[in-house]
Design a protein around this motif. Sequence first.
Motif, PDB file in Angstrom:
ATOM      1  N   UNK A 133       0.825  -1.196   0.000  1.00 35.95           N
ATOM      2  CA  UNK A 133       0.000   0.000   0.000  1.00 35.95           C
ATOM      3  C   UNK A 133       0.864   1.253   0.000  1.00 35.95           C
ATOM      4  N   UNK A 134       0.270   2.350   0.344  1.00 33.26           N
ATOM      5  CA  UNK A 134       1.007   3.599   0.458  1.00 33.26           C
ATOM      6  C   UNK A 134       2.103   3.443   1.518  1.00 33.26           C
ATOM      7  N   UNK A 135       3.286   3.964   1.232  1.00 31.65           N
ATOM      8  CA  UNK A 135       4.421   3.792   2.126  1.00 31.65           C
ATOM      9  C   UNK A 135       4.132   4.350   3.518  1.00 31.65           C
ATOM     10  N   UNK A 136       3.549   5.527   3.576  1.00 35.38           N
ATOM     11  CA  UNK A 136       3.240   6.142   4.868  1.00 35.38           C
ATOM     12  C   UNK A 136       2.254   5.294   5.656  1.00 35.38           C
ATOM     13  N   UNK A 137       1.242   4.737   4.963  1.00 39.74           N
ATOM     14  CA  UNK A 137       0.267   3.881   5.641  1.00 39.74           C
ATOM     15  C   UNK A 137       0.923   2.588   6.134  1.00 39.74           C
ATOM     16  N   UNK A 138       1.797   2.015   5.313  1.00 35.17           N
ATOM     17  CA  UNK A 138       2.507   0.797   5.701  1.00 35.17           C
ATOM     18  C   UNK A 138       3.321   1.032   6.966  1.00 35.17           C
ATOM     19  N   UNK A 139       4.024   2.151   7.007  1.00 38.08           N
ATOM     20  CA  UNK A 139       4.867   2.472   8.157  1.00 38.08           C
ATOM     21  C   UNK A 139       4.024   2.738   9.396  1.00 38.08           C
ATOM     22  N   UNK A 140       2.909   3.437   9.214  1.00 39.63           N
ATOM     23  CA  UNK A 140       2.026   3.717  10.341  1.00 39.63           C
ATOM     24  C   UNK A 140       1.467   2.436  10.947  1.00 39.63           C
ATOM     25  N   UNK A 141       1.069   1.495  10.101  1.00 35.41           N
ATOM     26  CA  UNK A 141       0.542   0.222  10.583  1.00 35.41           C
ATOM     27  C   UNK A 141       1.633  -0.590  11.292  1.00 35.41           C
ATOM     28  N   UNK A 142       2.847  -0.531  10.733  1.00 36.76           N
ATOM     29  CA  UNK A 142       3.961  -1.242  11.363  1.00 36.76           C
ATOM     30  C   UNK A 142       4.279  -0.662  12.733  1.00 36.76           C
ATOM     31  N   UNK A 146       4.288  -2.651  16.282  1.00 36.11           N
ATOM     32  CA  UNK A 146       5.460  -2.652  17.165  1.00 36.11           C
ATOM     33  C   UNK A 146       5.084  -2.142  18.549  1.00 36.11           C
ATOM     34  N   UNK A 147       4.297  -1.053  18.597  1.00 37.88           N
ATOM     35  CA  UNK A 147       3.856  -0.499  19.883  1.00 37.88           C
ATOM     36  C   UNK A 147       3.006  -1.498  20.661  1.00 37.88           C
ATOM     37  N   UNK A 148       2.253  -2.324  19.930  1.00 33.47           N
ATOM     38  CA  UNK A 148       1.403  -3.342  20.563  1.00 33.47           C
ATOM     39  C   UNK A 148       2.165  -4.629  20.864  1.00 33.47           C
ATOM     40  N   UNK A 169       7.199 -10.716  12.814  1.00 36.57           N
ATOM     41  CA  UNK A 169       5.760 -10.516  12.993  1.00 36.57           C
ATOM     42  C   UNK A 169       5.177 -11.686  13.783  1.00 36.57           C
ATOM     43  N   UNK A 170       4.486 -11.388  14.884  1.00 38.68           N
ATOM     44  CA  UNK A 170       3.861 -12.419  15.706  1.00 38.68           C
ATOM     45  C   UNK A 170       2.566 -12.867  15.048  1.00 38.68           C
ATOM     46  N   UNK A 171       2.542 -14.156  14.634  1.00 38.10           N
ATOM     47  CA  UNK A 171       1.389 -14.682  13.906  1.00 38.10           C
ATOM     48  C   UNK A 171       1.098 -16.108  14.363  1.00 38.10           C
ATOM     49  N   UNK A 172      -0.105 -16.319  14.880  1.00 36.23           N
ATOM     50  CA  UNK A 172      -0.511 -17.672  15.263  1.00 36.23           C
ATOM     51  C   UNK A 172       0.414 -18.339  16.255  1.00 36.23           C
ATOM     52  N   UNK A 173       0.925 -17.592  17.198  1.00 37.94           N
ATOM     53  CA  UNK A 173       1.789 -18.158  18.211  1.00 37.94           C
ATOM     54  C   UNK A 173       3.227 -18.369  17.781  1.00 37.94           C
TER      55      UNK A 173
END
Length: 218
Positions: A133-142, A146-148, A169-173
Amino acid sequence: MTDLDLATARRDITDALLTALERRHEVLDAIVDAENRDEAVESVAKLLDKSTLGAEAILGMSFYQLTKDERRKNQAELDDLNNALTFTLAERPASSGDSLELRPFDPSADADLFRTRTEELKVAGDGSGSPAGDIADEIAKATERVDNEDAVWLVGVDGGTKVGFVFGELTGGEVDVRIWIHPDQRKKGYGTACLRKSRSEMAALFPGVHMVVRAPSA
């Protein structure tokens, strides 16, 4: 880490052990004079002109490895590895990880590196395989992940040069680990170094979680 990288690392360790045995009196003096383990590793690596990986193996030697039989086995292994490999860590020095540092992704300072990665791969940074997606959106989601504590993005830096990413990336344990190396920095061993360095980072951030490398180092 590829089979070739593993064999290369093993060759470096075996060569370091044999060299240490040949110069065992000097090695022992260097260790005895050191203030702590880190200083001992540094001193031995400098003394023998070996990588930190090799020096750490020397400090971890057991006494039985000093016997003639074990030394013959090491020499035989080194001969086999030398015959099998077309290069050594000396020709791919970055793979030892001695000069590489990993630091957290900076959304502002590292946006250019992420843009280069995304333009090449054309997929999202979350490991889903979805179109980017948009680079800024990708970074914001990342940043939110990370904060979570659902993800960690690390940047590999060598001498001030940003060489690539490690994505966790934490996925499915499980922690899905992906490595991307900048095209200008490939074939130098940075993929191996990033993977090796990232293991302790991932273990600290995701204790007790299985780590799965989903993509080979570039």
